[in-house]
Write a protein that holds these residues in place. Structure first.
Motif, PDB file in Angstrom:
ATOM      1  N   ASP A 519       0.825  -1.202   0.000  1.00 24.93           N
ATOM      2  CA  ASP A 519       0.000   0.000   0.000  1.00 24.93           C
ATOM      3  C   ASP A 519       0.865   1.261   0.000  1.00 24.93           C
ATOM      4  N   LEU A 520       0.507   2.187  -0.872  1.00 24.83           N
ATOM      5  CA  LEU A 520       1.163   3.489  -0.950  1.00 24.83           C
ATOM      6  C   LEU A 520       0.117   4.582  -0.768  1.00 24.83           C
ATOM      7  N   GLY A 521       0.582   5.760  -0.381  1.00 20.54           N
ATOM      8  CA  GLY A 521      -0.307   6.910  -0.287  1.00 20.54           C
ATOM      9  C   GLY A 521      -0.332   7.682  -1.602  1.00 20.54           C
ATOM     10  N   TYR A 522      -1.524   8.202  -1.930  1.00 17.60           N
ATOM     11  CA  TYR A 522      -1.684   9.011  -3.144  1.00 17.60           C
ATOM     12  C   TYR A 522      -2.395  10.300  -2.750  1.00 17.60           C
ATOM     13  N   LEU A 523      -1.739  11.427  -2.985  1.00 14.94           N
ATOM     14  CA  LEU A 523      -2.309  12.731  -2.652  1.00 14.94           C
ATOM     15  C   LEU A 523      -2.391  13.572  -3.917  1.00 14.94           C
ATOM     16  N   ARG A 524      -3.605  13.856  -4.345  1.00 13.79           N
ATOM     17  CA  ARG A 524      -3.810  14.690  -5.532  1.00 13.79           C
ATOM     18  C   ARG A 524      -4.053  16.126  -5.069  1.00 13.79           C
ATOM     19  N   ILE A 525      -3.229  17.048  -5.549  1.00 17.51           N
ATOM     20  CA  ILE A 525      -3.395  18.471  -5.238  1.00 17.51           C
ATOM     21  C   ILE A 525      -3.925  19.136  -6.505  1.00 17.51           C
ATOM     22  N   TRP A 526      -5.231  19.309  -6.554  1.00 23.02           N
ATOM     23  CA  TRP A 526      -5.860  19.837  -7.763  1.00 23.02           C
ATOM     24  C   TRP A 526      -5.474  21.292  -8.008  1.00 23.02           C
ATOM     25  N   SER A 527      -5.289  22.047  -6.935  1.00 20.96           N
ATOM     26  CA  SER A 527      -5.033  23.478  -7.049  1.00 20.96           C
ATOM     27  C   SER A 527      -4.497  23.990  -5.723  1.00 20.96           C
ATOM     28  N   PHE A 528      -3.783  25.107  -5.778  1.00 19.24           N
ATOM     29  CA  PHE A 528      -3.386  25.827  -4.567  1.00 19.24           C
ATOM     30  C   PHE A 528      -4.247  27.076  -4.381  1.00 19.24           C
ATOM     31  N   ASP A 529      -5.364  27.145  -5.078  1.00 18.57           N
ATOM     32  CA  ASP A 529      -6.215  28.330  -5.071  1.00 18.57           C
ATOM     33  C   ASP A 529      -7.077  28.339  -3.807  1.00 18.57           C
ATOM     34  N   VAL A 530      -6.436  28.670  -2.676  1.00 17.31           N
ATOM     35  CA  VAL A 530      -7.100  28.683  -1.372  1.00 17.31           C
ATOM     36  C   VAL A 530      -6.935  30.055  -0.737  1.00 17.31           C
ATOM     37  N   ALA A 531      -7.828  30.364   0.199  1.00 19.82           N
ATOM     38  CA  ALA A 531      -7.769  31.658   0.876  1.00 19.82           C
ATOM     39  C   ALA A 531      -6.924  31.611   2.142  1.00 19.82           C
ATOM     40  N   LEU A 543      -4.717  14.464   6.288  1.00 21.54           N
ATOM     41  CA  LEU A 543      -4.819  13.431   5.259  1.00 21.54           C
ATOM     42  C   LEU A 543      -3.594  12.519   5.264  1.00 21.54           C
ATOM     43  N   LEU A 544      -2.403  13.094   5.444  1.00 21.69           N
ATOM     44  CA  LEU A 544      -1.183  12.286   5.475  1.00 21.69           C
ATOM     45  C   LEU A 544      -1.219  11.283   6.626  1.00 21.69           C
ATOM     46  N   ASP A 545      -1.814  11.693   7.719  1.00 17.65           N
ATOM     47  CA  ASP A 545      -1.890  10.809   8.892  1.00 17.65           C
ATOM     48  C   ASP A 545      -2.726   9.564   8.609  1.00 17.65           C
ATOM     49  N   GLN A 546      -3.586   9.620   7.570  1.00 17.24           N
ATOM     50  CA  GLN A 546      -4.451   8.484   7.226  1.00 17.24           C
ATOM     51  C   GLN A 546      -3.919   7.683   6.040  1.00 17.24           C
ATOM     52  N   LEU A 547      -2.742   8.041   5.534  1.00 14.81           N
ATOM     53  CA  LEU A 547      -2.147   7.337   4.402  1.00 14.81           C
ATOM     54  C   LEU A 547      -0.976   6.477   4.869  1.00 14.81           C
ATOM     55  N   PRO A 548      -0.653   5.410   4.152  1.00 19.77           N
ATOM     56  CA  PRO A 548       0.477   4.551   4.531  1.00 19.77           C
ATOM     57  C   PRO A 548       1.788   5.328   4.538  1.00 19.77           C
ATOM     58  N   GLY A 549       2.685   4.943   5.428  1.00 20.14           N
ATOM     59  CA  GLY A 549       3.986   5.603   5.513  1.00 20.14           C
ATOM     60  C   GLY A 549       5.044   4.965   4.646  1.00 20.14           C
TER      61      GLY A 549
END
Length: 713
Positions: A519-531, A543-549
């Motif tokens: 098992d690997l972790g997959y993090l999709r960052i669609w955009s950095f368009d945040v306030a 989210l990282l805390d819930q993904l495999p290390g």
């Protein structure tokens, strides 16, 4: 647009409109290779043919210094009736360029008209035995040389003085602006030119100079004269000449050239029976423009299309023209997405997603079909043609952006589709090749939780606004459930295998199974368009805390950028090493220095001020490079994911996404994998017209644009 070159026709259309809105009916110096000789809008005086054959050497022109034999040839033609426009003695008084006037005198050319002559001592006019004309451009003269033509001396010698706005870099927009500078110069020097004299210098005086070569009266309202006129709004009983002198572009009601209404208010254009018009906004006021293309003179050419073609030709997704208000936020869509696979010179295109299948008349057109043609053009060729309307400095980047926007086009920032519907040729998994007709539709996706204009965080954004609008439109059409949940703030998953998150507009996380690594972790960052970068970082940590290390895939494909603070602060979570943020430089211009000096800009620009001041003496084109993100912010949390990390990007990874990818490599976090040759290479901060206006209140603009304020070293 032609290939990857600039857009000469569009640039000329822009220049002519800029002159036209100020009541200008004739210009000098536009290149004939870019236009029909009679122009689209205004007259070009050295190539005017009045609808017939081009007259031989009616008006001669030169901006370059000519040799004695060349001047002698011009003098012979002038004796046969030609007029000579020569940029003569243009410089500081008493400088070496004054010799050009002596050469003109010795060659016998002091019979037609000259341009500028501001380098002359007034006594030199005494050699002009047959007084011709001088063009006076006071704003350009004073800006470049600190002095201007001695107009009173020229007038007293009987020389015909005309006012012109000179060229774009140092001149005013049009003669309405230049005549006001002329009035100020006259007052300052005690020449006391009247409003009547000044208005003659932009109408009857240049008309008289041109009439000698054209054999047609210009600049006056009389029988058999050229039908060129301008209607300017005036108060009842007002002095007409003072009214013209005080008028701005807002007061121009109608411009007629050769008896044809070209520009004006809707009412005036209708009264003048104008045809083939398109809409254009002038200082927020609607106007009509009779603009037609050289390659399609039977139909109106949108001014919005001309401007977007020019800006897109810069190949920079940061430099954007924001079009008419009715188009802002609008995205033209077709109900499917396109992706490609295979080699660049022999790609295969497939439908990767279909929205609203009930709107498609052919049930065999579905996800996975191979696309073969677009309106009868082989699909690969159609993509390459459309890519020339896209930004991107490399062919692969333009194609990638073309595929990104081929079926989703942000109308605010780019040209609209040429057709109302598209015939798509495709090949299903089984059966023969087929065609389906799909109409364009327009959607209005709202923006995500990005910094609002005027908020301080909005001035630390690096984003491709067109790509962000397209991304939002795709979410609206292909992820309806996520779209509906967006307003609630609830943590929802994209589907069963994804981790629920309240920031599903910009983040997605799940486990993926690898046959040897597990098992690997997959993090999709669609955009950095945040306030809020703090909230963004906190959610990534959760989210990282819930993904495999055991390992992590960071996927930034298609990320159009956003808040720089969010992108650069994120890097620290994946490495024990201290993060060094990207440094940015300001272009060292008088404008950026003035902005940095302003006490209102201390939070944003003061750190760059000292090096901007030093650049005046050293001639450095850029300021000292400094970070936009505080280095302490980039290291305030530290590493939270200890496994190996790989980052995946593509040519549509842009702006803040590009900055993250560069920081990922520079800080040696892990390998970077590019699906394509490279990222979009757009690591720059973007300020909107709102931000620029707020930071420099004395500067105003009637159009909305995105300016690239910063450049990375």
């Amino acid at each position: 647009m032609r290939s990857s070159k600039a857009a000469p026709a569009e640039l000329l259309a822009y220049a002519e409109v800029r002159a036209l809105v100020g009541g200008t009916t004739s210009i000098q110096g536009s290149p004939p290779s870019n236009r029909p000789l009679d122009g689209w809008l205004v007259r070009n005086v050295e190539d005017e043919r009045f609808g017939g054959a081009l007259g031989e050497d009616q008006v001669l022109a030169s901006t370059l210094t000519m040799k004695a034999e060349q001047l002698g040839e011009r003098a012979d033609k002038m004796r046969r009736g030609s007029t000579f426009i020569y940029h003569c003695a243009e410089g500081q008084p008493g400088s070496i360029v004054a010799r050009e006037y002596v050469a003109v005198q010795q060659a016998g050319c002091l019979q037609g008209r000259l341009v500028h002559t501001n380098a002359l001592d007034p006594s030199a006019y005494g050699a002009w035995s047959d007084p011709g004309s001088v063009v006076w451009s006071p704003f350009s003269n004073l800006w470049l040389y600190g002095a201007t033509t001695d107009v009173r001396a020229a007038v007293s010698r009987g020389i015909n003085v005309c006012i012109g706005s000179d060229w774009g870099p140092s001149g005013t927009r049009n003669v309405l602006g230049e005549v006001k500078v002329a009035a100020l110069a006259s007052k300052a020097k005690g020449w006391n030119l009247t409003a009547f004299e000044l208005v003659k210098m932009i109408t009857a005086n240049p008309g008289a100079a041109l009439a000698k070569a054209w054999n047609r009266q210009a600049g006056r309202l009389q029988q058999k004269a050229l039908g060129d006129l301008v209607v300017i709004a005036a108060a009842k009983g007002a002095d007409p000449f003072k009214t013209i002198l005080a008028a701005t572009e807002d007061h121009v009601q109608l411009v007629v050239i050769g008896g044809r209404p070209i520009y004006g208010t809707a009412g005036r254009m209708q009264e003048a029976r104008a045809t083939q018009t398109s809409a254009v906004m002038m200082n927020g006021q609607p106007r009509q423009l009779a603009l037609t293309r050289l390659d399609g003179a039977g139909a109106p050419w949108s001014f919005h299309l001309a401007i977007t073609s020019i800006v897109t030709g810069l190949r920079d997704a940061h430099t954007r023209y924001s079009g008419p208000k009715m188009l802002q936020g609008a995205v033209a869509t077709l109900p499917f997405l396109v992706e490609q696979y295979g080699p660049h010179d022999g790609p295969t295109f497939v439908v990767s997603k279909v929205s609203a299948p009930e709107l498609i008349s052919d049930g065999t057109f579905k996800k996975g079909v191979e696309l073969t043609s677009w309106n009868g053009i082989p699909f690969a060729r159609a993509v390459d043609i459309y890519s020339e309307r896209e930004t991107g400095g490399r062919p692969d980047a333009r194609r990638a952006r073309a595929l990104e926007s081929l079926t989703f086009r942000a109308l605010e920032y780019g040209p609209p589709p040429d057709e109302m519907w598209v015939w798509i040729g495709y090949r299903p998994a089984r059966g023969a090749e087929r065609q389906v007709q799909l109409p364009w539709r327009v959607v209005l996706p709202n923006r995500g939780r990005a910094p609002e204009p005027g908020v301080r965080a909005s001035r630390f954004v690096a984003a491709d606004p067109a790509a962000e609008q397209v991304r939002r439109a795709k979410k609206l059409l292909f992820s309806g459930k996520l779209w509906e949940a967006e307003g609630t703030g609830a943590a929802v998953p994209r589907s069963r295998k994804w981790v629920p998150t309240p920031m599903q507009d910009v983040l997605a996380a799940r486990k993926v199974r690898h046959r040897t690594l597990g098992d690997l972790g997959y993090l999709r960052i669609w955009s950095f368009d945040v306030a809020d970068d703090d909230a963004f970082i906190a959610e990534v940590v959760r989210l990282l805390d819930q993904l495999p290390g055991t390992g992590l895939i960071l996927d930034l494909r298609g990320n159009p950028g956003g808040l720089i603070w969010a992108a650069e602060r994120l890097l620290q979570l994946f490495t024990p090493n201290p993060i060094t943020p990207t440094r940015f430089s300001l272009v060292a211009t008088p404008l950026t220095r003035a902005m940095a000096r302003s006490p209102f800009n201390r939070l944003e620009l003061e750190p760059w001020l000292s090096s901007l001041e030093t650049a005046i003496e050293t001639g450095e084109p850029y300021s000292q490079p400094l970070p936009l993100t505080d280095p302490a912010w980039c290291n305030d949390i530290g590493q939270l994911y200890g496994g190996p990390v790989v980052c995946v990007v593509d040519p549509n990874t842009y702006s803040a996404g590009d900055l993250f990818a560069a920081g990922f490599v520079d800080n040696e976090i892990g390998p970077l994998v590019s699906v394509g040759e490279a990222t979009g290479a757009g690591g720059a901060n973007v300020w909107t017209h709102h931000d620029v206006g707020k930071h420099w209140p004395k500067q105003s603009s009637s159009c909305q644009s995105y300016q690239e304020m910063w450049a990375t070293p």
